[in-house]
Design an enzyme around this catalytic site. Structure first.
Site, PDB file in Angstrom:
ATOM      1  N   HIS A   7       0.874  -1.186   0.000  1.00 15.08           N
ATOM      2  CA  HIS A   7       0.000   0.000   0.000  1.00 15.08           C
ATOM      3  C   HIS A   7       0.905   1.228   0.000  1.00 15.08           C
ATOM      4  O   HIS A   7       1.521   1.554   1.013  1.00 15.08           O
ATOM      5  CB  HIS A   7      -0.882  -0.031   1.256  1.00 15.08           C
TER       6      HIS A   7
ATOM      7  N   HIS B  24       1.751   5.350  -0.667  1.00 16.44           N
ATOM      8  CA  HIS B  24       1.322   6.734  -0.822  1.00 16.44           C
ATOM      9  C   HIS B  24       2.286   7.423  -1.782  1.00 16.44           C
ATOM     10  O   HIS B  24       3.433   6.995  -1.930  1.00 16.44           O
ATOM     11  CB  HIS B  24       1.315   7.454   0.530  1.00 16.44           C
TER      12      HIS B  24
ATOM     13  N   CYS C 129      -3.479  10.101   5.676  1.00 14.93           N
ATOM     14  CA  CYS C 129      -3.555   9.441   6.977  1.00 14.93           C
ATOM     15  C   CYS C 129      -3.833  10.508   8.021  1.00 14.93           C
ATOM     16  O   CYS C 129      -3.048  11.453   8.161  1.00 14.93           O
ATOM     17  CB  CYS C 129      -2.262   8.697   7.321  1.00 14.93           C
TER      18      CYS C 129
ATOM     19  N   ASN D 104      -3.111   8.598  -1.450  1.00 19.80           N
ATOM     20  CA  ASN D 104      -2.694   7.271  -1.873  1.00 19.80           C
ATOM     21  C   ASN D 104      -2.347   7.271  -3.359  1.00 19.80           C
ATOM     22  O   ASN D 104      -2.706   8.182  -4.108  1.00 19.80           O
ATOM     23  CB  ASN D 104      -3.848   6.284  -1.648  1.00 19.80           C
TER      24      ASN D 104
END
Length: 302
Positions: free
Chosen positions: A204, A206, A237, A246
């Site tokens: 995941h 960013h 976040c 993201n």
């Protein structure tokens, strides 16, 4: 390069939790639109206390109101035992739990140390398995922390050893502040995939520092074929100052298709959903593909 990649769309949960709250009907509209793009995995909601993340206060209503598409695996995030119980009661059979490699970020996020969260996760895995759900443990701040700086490979590898030993079905690595680089991705995956070659792993990223797509390419070289992304680049976040959005799903799909890697996603349909997401949140989203004209969108045949 692999023939195909599995993308989990996280805009409805991870993306929207960093935006000003939008109406429940708009969340449902977004998820239903994503379900028509060919995506096969969607992170729909988070069962977190509304005082902590008010943007997710209507998780039960969203899940009850959306149209569930056959063939799409919907998942939910559960931060604690109460959230896990709510996820099971709602009928989820794929549940994510999260722990930060950084103690400071973990305390900001869930008000306990990393070690305390790992003890909680041991019980959550048992509870969720008993309820018929598979469990993914997400390790946030896997590459760096906004409070503590760099995260060591040994720190993350130790957490993976613990949760895999406790029965986690799959693991994910969160680049919470976009501190990952190809070098850091290479070092971490060399270690953890070497230690746990049979455990499914997802990344995941960013795009805070513009390295997300380069990091994906490095992960592909390690045989990773599962990635999170967020339509339009929604998200960040709430407990990581400076963390921008993201990796945009349409940017990821655009690159993979041009590399001849199948995703099952209709890029044009996805761009239309990104345009919808912009309208729903009321701001310009960072996706480069969304800004580009049709003639500049590469295809695998260009």
């Amino acid at each position: 390069m692999p023939d195909s990649v599995s993308i989990r769309e996280v805009g409805p949960r991870d993306g929207l939790q960093s935006e000003s709250p939008i109406p429940t009907a708009d969340k449902i509209r977004l998820i239903d639109a994503l379900g028509r793009t060919g995506l096969r995995r969607i992170e729909a909601v988070s069962f977190v206390h509304p005082r902590a993340i008010p943007q997710m206060a209507d998780a039960d209503e969203v899940w009850a109101g959306m149209t569930r598409v056959d063939g799409i695996a919907y998942s939910a995030l559960a931060p604690n035992s109460r959230g896990a119980a709510r996820a099971l009661d709602a009928g989820f059979d794929i549940v994510e739990v999260v722990v930060s490699a950084s103690d400071t970020h973990n305390r900001k996020n869930v008000n306990r140390s990393t070690a305390e969260s790992l003890d909680d996760i041991t019980g959550l895995i048992t509870t969720l398995h008993d309820g018929g759900a598979t469990v993914e443990v997400i390790v946030a701040t896997s590459f760096g922390c906004p409070y503590e700086g760099d995260t060591s490979v040994e720190r993350v590898a130790g957490i993976i050893d613990r949760v895999v030993g406790d029965g986690a079905d799959r693991v994910a690595f969160g680049d919470t502040t976009g501190m990952a680089t190809p070098r850091r991705v290479d070092e971490l995956l060399t270690r953890v995939r070497g230690d746990h070659p049979d455990v499914p792993m997802l990344l995941h990223f960013h795009n805070t520092r513009g390295t997300a797509l380069a990091n994906v390419m490095t992960a592909l070289d390690h045989g990773v074929t599962e990635f999170d992304s967020s339509v339009g680049g929604l998200g960040g976040c709430p407990y990581a100052p400076g963390a921008s959005g993201n990796l945009a799903t349409e940017e990821l799909v655009h690159m993979l298709h041009d590399c001849g890697i199948e995703t099952g996603v209709d890029l044009d349909a996805l761009i239309e959903v990104a345009e919808l997401a912009e309208k729903l949140v009321g701001r310009t989203l960072p996706s480069g593909v969304l800004r580009a004209g049709p003639r500049t969108r590469l295809t695998a045949t260009d």
